[in-house]
Design a protein around this motif. Structure first.
Motif, PDB file in Angstrom:
ATOM      1  N   ARG A 133      42.057  50.781  53.023  1.00 26.47           N
ATOM      2  CA  ARG A 133      41.768  51.136  52.499  1.00 26.47           C
ATOM      3  C   ARG A 133      40.539  50.126  51.935  1.00 26.47           C
ATOM      4  NH1 ARG A 133      46.601  48.318  53.703  1.00 26.47           N
ATOM      5  NH2 ARG A 133      48.091  48.277  52.484  1.00 26.47           N
ATOM      6  N   LEU A 134      39.514  50.859  52.094  1.00 26.43           N
ATOM      7  CA  LEU A 134      38.367  50.844  51.991  1.00 26.43           C
ATOM      8  C   LEU A 134      37.398  51.001  50.940  1.00 26.43           C
ATOM      9  CD1 LEU A 134      36.737  52.006  55.926  1.00 26.43           C
ATOM     10  CD2 LEU A 134      36.552  49.822  54.425  1.00 26.43           C
ATOM     11  N   LEU A 135      37.658  52.322  50.055  1.00 27.89           N
ATOM     12  CA  LEU A 135      37.803  52.949  49.110  1.00 27.89           C
ATOM     13  C   LEU A 135      37.553  51.525  47.885  1.00 27.89           C
ATOM     14  CD1 LEU A 135      35.952  54.136  46.827  1.00 27.89           C
ATOM     15  CD2 LEU A 135      37.948  56.239  46.574  1.00 27.89           C
ATOM     16  N   PRO A 136      39.007  51.340  47.508  1.00 27.40           N
ATOM     17  CA  PRO A 136      39.005  50.092  46.399  1.00 27.40           C
ATOM     18  C   PRO A 136      39.064  48.372  46.995  1.00 27.40           C
ATOM     19  CG  PRO A 136      41.733  50.627  47.931  1.00 27.40           C
ATOM     20  CD  PRO A 136      40.035  51.984  48.172  1.00 27.40           C
ATOM     21  N   LEU A 137      38.994  48.354  48.113  1.00 28.07           N
ATOM     22  CA  LEU A 137      38.063  46.847  48.825  1.00 28.07           C
ATOM     23  C   LEU A 137      36.997  47.252  48.689  1.00 28.07           C
ATOM     24  CD1 LEU A 137      39.482  46.456  52.134  1.00 28.07           C
ATOM     25  CD2 LEU A 137      39.147  44.857  50.425  1.00 28.07           C
ATOM     26  N   GLY A 138      35.783  48.271  48.726  1.00 25.16           N
ATOM     27  CA  GLY A 138      34.609  48.195  48.455  1.00 25.16           C
ATOM     28  C   GLY A 138      34.401  48.361  46.865  1.00 25.16           C
ATOM     29  N   ILE A 139      35.510  48.955  45.858  1.00 27.25           N
ATOM     30  CA  ILE A 139      35.358  48.461  44.319  1.00 27.25           C
ATOM     31  C   ILE A 139      35.398  47.321  43.967  1.00 27.25           C
ATOM     32  CG2 ILE A 139      36.203  49.343  41.854  1.00 27.25           C
ATOM     33  CD1 ILE A 139      37.505  51.897  43.513  1.00 27.25           C
ATOM     34  N   LEU A 140      35.965  46.567  45.103  1.00 27.50           N
ATOM     35  CA  LEU A 140      37.041  44.822  45.089  1.00 27.50           C
ATOM     36  C   LEU A 140      35.327  44.044  44.675  1.00 27.50           C
ATOM     37  CD1 LEU A 140      39.167  42.762  43.890  1.00 27.50           C
ATOM     38  CD2 LEU A 140      39.684  43.084  45.617  1.00 27.50           C
ATOM     39  N   VAL A 141      34.932  44.461  46.514  1.00 23.49           N
ATOM     40  CA  VAL A 141      33.997  43.803  46.464  1.00 23.49           C
ATOM     41  C   VAL A 141      32.556  44.167  45.717  1.00 23.49           C
ATOM     42  CG1 VAL A 141      31.627  43.431  48.484  1.00 23.49           C
ATOM     43  CG2 VAL A 141      34.462  43.653  49.112  1.00 23.49           C
ATOM     44  N   THR A 142      32.323  45.215  45.390  1.00 21.71           N
ATOM     45  CA  THR A 142      31.208  45.375  44.733  1.00 21.71           C
ATOM     46  C   THR A 142      31.364  44.323  43.030  1.00 21.71           C
ATOM     47  OG1 THR A 142      31.106  47.535  45.228  1.00 21.71           O
ATOM     48  CG2 THR A 142      29.621  47.472  42.877  1.00 21.71           C
ATOM     49  N   LEU A 143      32.391  44.769  42.947  1.00 22.62           N
ATOM     50  CA  LEU A 143      33.033  43.598  41.317  1.00 22.62           C
ATOM     51  C   LEU A 143      33.025  42.568  41.432  1.00 22.62           C
ATOM     52  CD1 LEU A 143      36.174  45.797  39.672  1.00 22.62           C
ATOM     53  CD2 LEU A 143      33.707  45.772  39.054  1.00 22.62           C
ATOM     54  N   GLU A 144      32.834  41.839  42.530  1.00 22.30           N
ATOM     55  CA  GLU A 144      32.487  40.381  42.888  1.00 22.30           C
ATOM     56  C   GLU A 144      31.638  40.092  43.107  1.00 22.30           C
ATOM     57  OE1 GLU A 144      35.331  37.289  43.798  1.00 22.30           O
ATOM     58  OE2 GLU A 144      36.543  38.883  42.391  1.00 22.30           O
ATOM     59  N   LEU A 145      30.620  40.509  43.550  1.00 20.47           N
ATOM     60  CA  LEU A 145      29.282  40.290  43.738  1.00 20.47           C
ATOM     61  C   LEU A 145      28.566  40.668  42.246  1.00 20.47           C
ATOM     62  CD1 LEU A 145      28.566  42.665  47.404  1.00 20.47           C
ATOM     63  CD2 LEU A 145      29.152  39.366  46.576  1.00 20.47           C
ATOM     64  N   LEU A 146      28.872  42.085  41.772  1.00 25.10           N
ATOM     65  CA  LEU A 146      28.447  42.064  40.164  1.00 25.10           C
ATOM     66  C   LEU A 146      28.781  40.354  39.535  1.00 25.10           C
ATOM     67  CD1 LEU A 146      26.855  43.757  37.950  1.00 25.10           C
ATOM     68  CD2 LEU A 146      28.862  45.210  37.996  1.00 25.10           C
ATOM     69  N   ARG A 147      30.495  40.508  39.576  1.00 21.40           N
ATOM     70  CA  ARG A 147      30.253  39.346  39.080  1.00 21.40           C
ATOM     71  C   ARG A 147      29.238  37.934  38.772  1.00 21.40           C
ATOM     72  NH1 ARG A 147      36.292  36.869  37.494  1.00 21.40           N
ATOM     73  NH2 ARG A 147      35.195  35.636  36.600  1.00 21.40           N
ATOM     74  N   TYR A 148      29.734  37.760  39.761  1.00 16.85           N
ATOM     75  CA  TYR A 148      28.794  36.838  40.455  1.00 16.85           C
ATOM     76  C   TYR A 148      26.942  36.745  39.880  1.00 16.85           C
ATOM     77  CZ  TYR A 148      32.733  34.290  43.235  1.00 16.85           C
ATOM     78  OH  TYR A 148      34.369  33.492  43.957  1.00 16.85           O
ATOM     79  N   GLY A 149      26.433  37.899  40.561  1.00 15.85           N
ATOM     80  CA  GLY A 149      25.437  38.096  40.490  1.00 15.85           C
ATOM     81  C   GLY A 149      25.405  37.749  38.497  1.00 15.85           C
ATOM     82  N   PHE A 150      25.449  38.421  37.632  1.00 18.79           N
ATOM     83  CA  PHE A 150      25.712  38.451  36.414  1.00 18.79           C
ATOM     84  C   PHE A 150      26.042  37.164  36.010  1.00 18.79           C
ATOM     85  CE2 PHE A 150      27.466  39.097  32.082  1.00 18.79           C
ATOM     86  CZ  PHE A 150      26.014  39.566  31.277  1.00 18.79           C
ATOM     87  N   ASP A 151      26.741  36.482  36.417  1.00 17.56           N
ATOM     88  CA  ASP A 151      27.165  34.779  35.818  1.00 17.56           C
ATOM     89  C   ASP A 151      26.138  34.271  36.179  1.00 17.56           C
ATOM     90  OD1 ASP A 151      30.664  35.797  34.980  1.00 17.56           O
ATOM     91  OD2 ASP A 151      30.866  35.418  36.307  1.00 17.56           O
ATOM     92  N   TYR A 152      25.768  34.346  37.379  1.00 19.26           N
ATOM     93  CA  TYR A 152      24.700  33.512  37.975  1.00 19.26           C
ATOM     94  C   TYR A 152      23.432  33.549  37.061  1.00 19.26           C
ATOM     95  CZ  TYR A 152      26.731  30.301  41.869  1.00 19.26           C
ATOM     96  OH  TYR A 152      27.244  29.781  42.173  1.00 19.26           O
ATOM     97  N   SER A 153      22.931  34.958  36.649  1.00 16.99           N
ATOM     98  CA  SER A 153      21.853  35.326  35.897  1.00 16.99           C
ATOM     99  C   SER A 153      22.080  34.646  34.175  1.00 16.99           C
ATOM    100  CB  SER A 153      21.504  37.198  35.820  1.00 16.99           C
ATOM    101  OG  SER A 153      22.597  37.784  35.902  1.00 16.99           O
ATOM    102  N   LYS A 154      23.327  34.414  33.465  1.00 18.68           N
ATOM    103  CA  LYS A 154      23.403  34.023  32.094  1.00 18.68           C
ATOM    104  C   LYS A 154      23.918  33.142  32.635  1.00 18.68           C
ATOM    105  CE  LYS A 154      26.489  35.984  28.142  1.00 18.68           C
ATOM    106  NZ  LYS A 154      27.230  37.004  28.080  1.00 18.68           N
TER     107      LYS A 154
END
Length: 198
Positions: free
Chosen positions: A93-114
Protein backbone atom coordinates in the motif's frame (compact mmCIF):
# COMPACT_ATOMS: atom_id res chain seq x y z
CA UNK A 1 -10.24 21.61 38.70
CA UNK A 2 -11.48 18.42 40.40
CA UNK A 3 -10.71 14.93 39.16
CA UNK A 4 -14.04 14.58 37.31
CA UNK A 5 -13.32 17.65 35.19
CA UNK A 6 -9.84 16.30 34.49
CA UNK A 7 -11.26 13.05 33.12
CA UNK A 8 -11.36 14.16 29.43
CA UNK A 9 -7.73 15.27 29.65
CA UNK A 10 -6.73 12.01 31.34
CA UNK A 11 -8.49 9.96 28.65
CA UNK A 12 -6.67 11.90 25.92
CA UNK A 13 -3.32 11.47 27.68
CA UNK A 14 -4.05 7.76 28.07
CA UNK A 15 -4.36 7.45 24.30
CA UNK A 16 -1.06 9.25 23.86
CA UNK A 17 0.61 6.94 26.39
CA UNK A 18 -0.72 3.87 24.59
CA UNK A 19 1.17 4.91 21.45
CA UNK A 20 4.63 3.72 22.59
CA UNK A 21 3.02 0.75 24.35
CA UNK A 22 1.62 -0.65 21.11
CA UNK A 23 4.99 -0.15 19.45
CA UNK A 24 6.85 -1.91 22.26
CA UNK A 25 4.35 -4.76 22.14
CA UNK A 26 5.09 -5.26 18.45
CA UNK A 27 8.82 -5.44 19.10
CA UNK A 28 8.97 -7.45 22.32
CA UNK A 29 5.60 -9.15 22.90
CA UNK A 30 3.36 -9.31 19.83
CA UNK A 31 0.19 -10.50 21.53
CA UNK A 32 -3.11 -10.27 19.64
CA UNK A 33 -5.00 -9.90 22.93
CA UNK A 34 -2.74 -7.07 24.14
CA UNK A 35 -2.98 -5.32 20.78
CA UNK A 36 -6.77 -5.61 20.91
CA UNK A 37 -6.90 -4.21 24.45
CA UNK A 38 -4.74 -1.23 23.42
CA UNK A 39 -6.80 -0.54 20.30
CA UNK A 40 -10.17 -0.85 22.05
CA UNK A 41 -8.97 1.33 24.95
CA UNK A 42 -7.65 4.00 22.57
CA UNK A 43 -10.83 3.90 20.50
CA UNK A 44 -13.13 4.22 23.53
CA UNK A 45 -10.99 7.01 25.01
CA UNK A 46 -11.28 8.87 21.70
CA UNK A 47 -15.07 8.57 21.81
CA UNK A 48 -15.58 9.49 25.44
CA UNK A 49 -12.99 12.23 26.00
CA UNK A 50 -14.84 14.66 23.73
CA UNK A 51 -18.30 13.57 24.88
CA UNK A 52 -17.41 13.96 28.56
CA UNK A 53 -15.61 17.26 27.94
CA UNK A 54 -18.72 18.71 26.29
CA UNK A 55 -21.00 17.44 29.05
CA UNK A 56 -18.75 18.93 31.74
CA UNK A 57 -18.23 22.19 29.85
CA UNK A 58 -14.45 21.79 29.67
CA UNK A 59 -14.14 21.26 25.90
CA UNK A 60 -11.45 23.89 25.38
CA UNK A 61 -9.48 24.51 22.20
CA UNK A 62 -6.40 23.17 23.97
CA UNK A 63 -8.04 19.83 24.79
CA UNK A 64 -9.33 19.54 21.22
CA UNK A 65 -5.85 20.14 19.83
CA UNK A 66 -4.33 17.65 22.26
CA UNK A 67 -6.98 15.13 21.17
CA UNK A 68 -5.88 15.45 17.54
CA UNK A 69 -2.21 15.12 18.51
CA UNK A 70 -2.91 12.00 20.60
CA UNK A 71 -4.81 10.42 17.68
CA UNK A 72 -1.97 11.11 15.27
CA UNK A 73 0.70 9.80 17.63
CA UNK A 74 -1.22 6.63 18.45
CA UNK A 75 -1.93 5.68 14.85
CA UNK A 76 1.60 6.47 13.69
CA UNK A 77 2.93 4.04 16.30
CA UNK A 78 0.26 1.48 15.36
CA UNK A 79 1.30 1.79 11.71
CA UNK A 80 4.96 1.21 12.64
CA UNK A 81 3.83 -1.81 14.67
CA UNK A 82 2.08 -3.21 11.60
CA UNK A 83 5.18 -2.62 9.49
CA UNK A 84 7.33 -4.39 12.08
CA UNK A 85 5.08 -7.46 12.12
CA UNK A 86 3.53 -7.43 8.65
CA UNK A 87 5.83 -5.45 6.34
CA UNK A 88 4.03 -6.71 3.22
CA UNK A 89 0.81 -5.04 4.42
CA UNK A 90 2.58 -1.67 4.23
CA UNK A 91 4.69 -2.41 1.14
CA UNK A 92 1.59 -3.34 -0.87
CA UNK A 93 0.00 0.00 0.00
CA UNK A 94 2.99 2.30 -0.46
CA UNK A 95 1.35 4.52 -3.09
CA UNK A 96 -1.87 5.33 -1.19
CA UNK A 97 0.10 5.57 2.05
CA UNK A 98 2.53 7.96 0.36
CA UNK A 99 -0.39 10.11 -0.78
CA UNK A 100 -1.87 10.05 2.73
CA UNK A 101 1.41 11.00 4.41
CA UNK A 102 2.01 13.77 1.86
CA UNK A 103 -1.45 15.20 2.47
CA UNK A 104 -0.98 14.99 6.25
CA UNK A 105 2.32 16.88 6.05
CA UNK A 106 0.85 19.38 3.61
CA UNK A 107 -2.08 20.01 5.94
CA UNK A 108 0.12 20.52 8.99
CA UNK A 109 2.51 22.76 7.08
CA UNK A 110 -0.27 24.83 5.56
CA UNK A 111 -2.19 25.18 8.84
CA UNK A 112 0.92 26.25 10.75
CA UNK A 113 1.88 28.78 8.09
CA UNK A 114 -1.65 30.21 7.97
CA UNK A 115 -2.81 29.95 11.58
CA UNK A 116 0.37 29.37 13.59
CA UNK A 117 -1.01 26.04 14.85
CA UNK A 118 -2.54 22.82 13.59
CA UNK A 119 -6.19 22.67 12.63
CA UNK A 120 -8.62 20.78 14.85
CA UNK A 121 -11.84 20.55 12.86
CA UNK A 122 -13.11 17.19 14.17
CA UNK A 123 -14.82 16.65 10.83
CA UNK A 124 -17.35 13.89 10.30
CA UNK A 125 -15.02 12.44 7.66
CA UNK A 126 -12.23 12.33 10.28
CA UNK A 127 -14.53 10.52 12.69
CA UNK A 128 -15.36 7.95 10.02
CA UNK A 129 -11.64 7.65 9.31
CA UNK A 130 -11.04 6.98 13.02
CA UNK A 131 -13.63 4.20 13.01
CA UNK A 132 -12.12 2.61 9.90
CA UNK A 133 -8.62 2.91 11.37
CA UNK A 134 -9.76 1.10 14.49
CA UNK A 135 -11.49 -1.65 12.50
CA UNK A 136 -8.61 -2.01 10.02
CA UNK A 137 -5.91 -2.04 12.69
CA UNK A 138 -7.70 -4.51 14.94
CA UNK A 139 -8.29 -6.70 11.90
CA UNK A 140 -4.58 -7.06 11.27
CA UNK A 141 -3.05 -6.66 14.77
CA UNK A 142 -5.82 -8.42 16.66
CA UNK A 143 -6.74 -11.14 14.15
CA UNK A 144 -3.74 -11.27 11.84
CA UNK A 145 -5.92 -10.58 8.78
CA UNK A 146 -4.65 -8.23 6.09
CA UNK A 147 -7.82 -7.44 4.20
CA UNK A 148 -9.73 -4.62 2.60
CA UNK A 149 -10.49 -2.86 5.89
CA UNK A 150 -6.99 -1.40 6.17
CA UNK A 151 -7.15 -0.21 2.56
CA UNK A 152 -10.53 1.41 3.23
CA UNK A 153 -9.04 3.26 6.21
CA UNK A 154 -6.24 4.66 4.04
CA UNK A 155 -8.68 5.83 1.36
CA UNK A 156 -10.89 7.46 3.99
CA UNK A 157 -7.84 9.21 5.43
CA UNK A 158 -7.04 10.68 2.00
CA UNK A 159 -10.63 11.92 1.66
CA UNK A 160 -10.58 13.44 5.17
CA UNK A 161 -7.25 15.18 4.55
CA UNK A 162 -8.45 16.66 1.26
CA UNK A 163 -11.57 17.97 3.00
CA UNK A 164 -9.50 19.38 5.87
CA UNK A 165 -7.15 21.12 3.46
CA UNK A 166 -10.09 22.65 1.57
CA UNK A 167 -11.57 23.91 4.83
CA UNK A 168 -8.25 25.49 5.78
CA UNK A 169 -8.08 27.16 2.37
CA UNK A 170 -11.56 28.60 2.97
CA UNK A 171 -11.32 29.77 6.57
CA UNK A 172 -9.52 33.10 7.03
CA UNK A 173 -9.11 32.59 10.80
CA UNK A 174 -8.43 29.51 12.93
CA UNK A 175 -11.40 27.84 14.51
CA UNK A 176 -12.19 24.33 15.68
CA UNK A 177 -15.13 21.98 15.27
CA UNK A 178 -16.18 22.39 11.64
CA UNK A 179 -18.03 19.16 10.77
CA UNK A 180 -17.85 19.35 6.96
CA UNK A 181 -16.72 21.44 4.03
CA UNK A 182 -20.33 22.55 3.58
CA UNK A 183 -20.35 23.91 7.15
CA UNK A 184 -17.11 25.77 6.39
CA UNK A 185 -18.66 27.36 3.28
CA UNK A 186 -21.70 28.40 5.30
CA UNK A 187 -19.54 29.87 8.08
CA UNK A 188 -17.35 31.76 5.60
CA UNK A 189 -20.36 33.16 3.73
CA UNK A 190 -21.94 34.20 7.03
CA UNK A 191 -18.76 36.00 8.10
CA UNK A 192 -18.35 37.74 4.73
CA UNK A 193 -21.96 38.94 4.84
CA UNK A 194 -21.76 40.12 8.44
CA UNK A 195 -21.07 43.88 8.39
CA UNK A 196 -19.79 43.79 11.96
CA UNK A 197 -16.95 41.47 10.95
CA UNK A 198 -16.04 43.44 7.84
Amino acid sequence: MNIIKKLPLLLTLLRGLLAPVILLLAIFYPSAICFSICLVTAFLSDIFDGFIARRLGVATDGIRRLDSIADTLFYICATVAIYWLYPAAIDERLLPLGILVTLELLRYGFDYSKYGREASYHMWSSKLWGILLFVGFIDILGFGQDGILLSMAIVMGIIADIEGLLISLLMPKWRCDIPTLFHAIKIRNSELNDPVRN
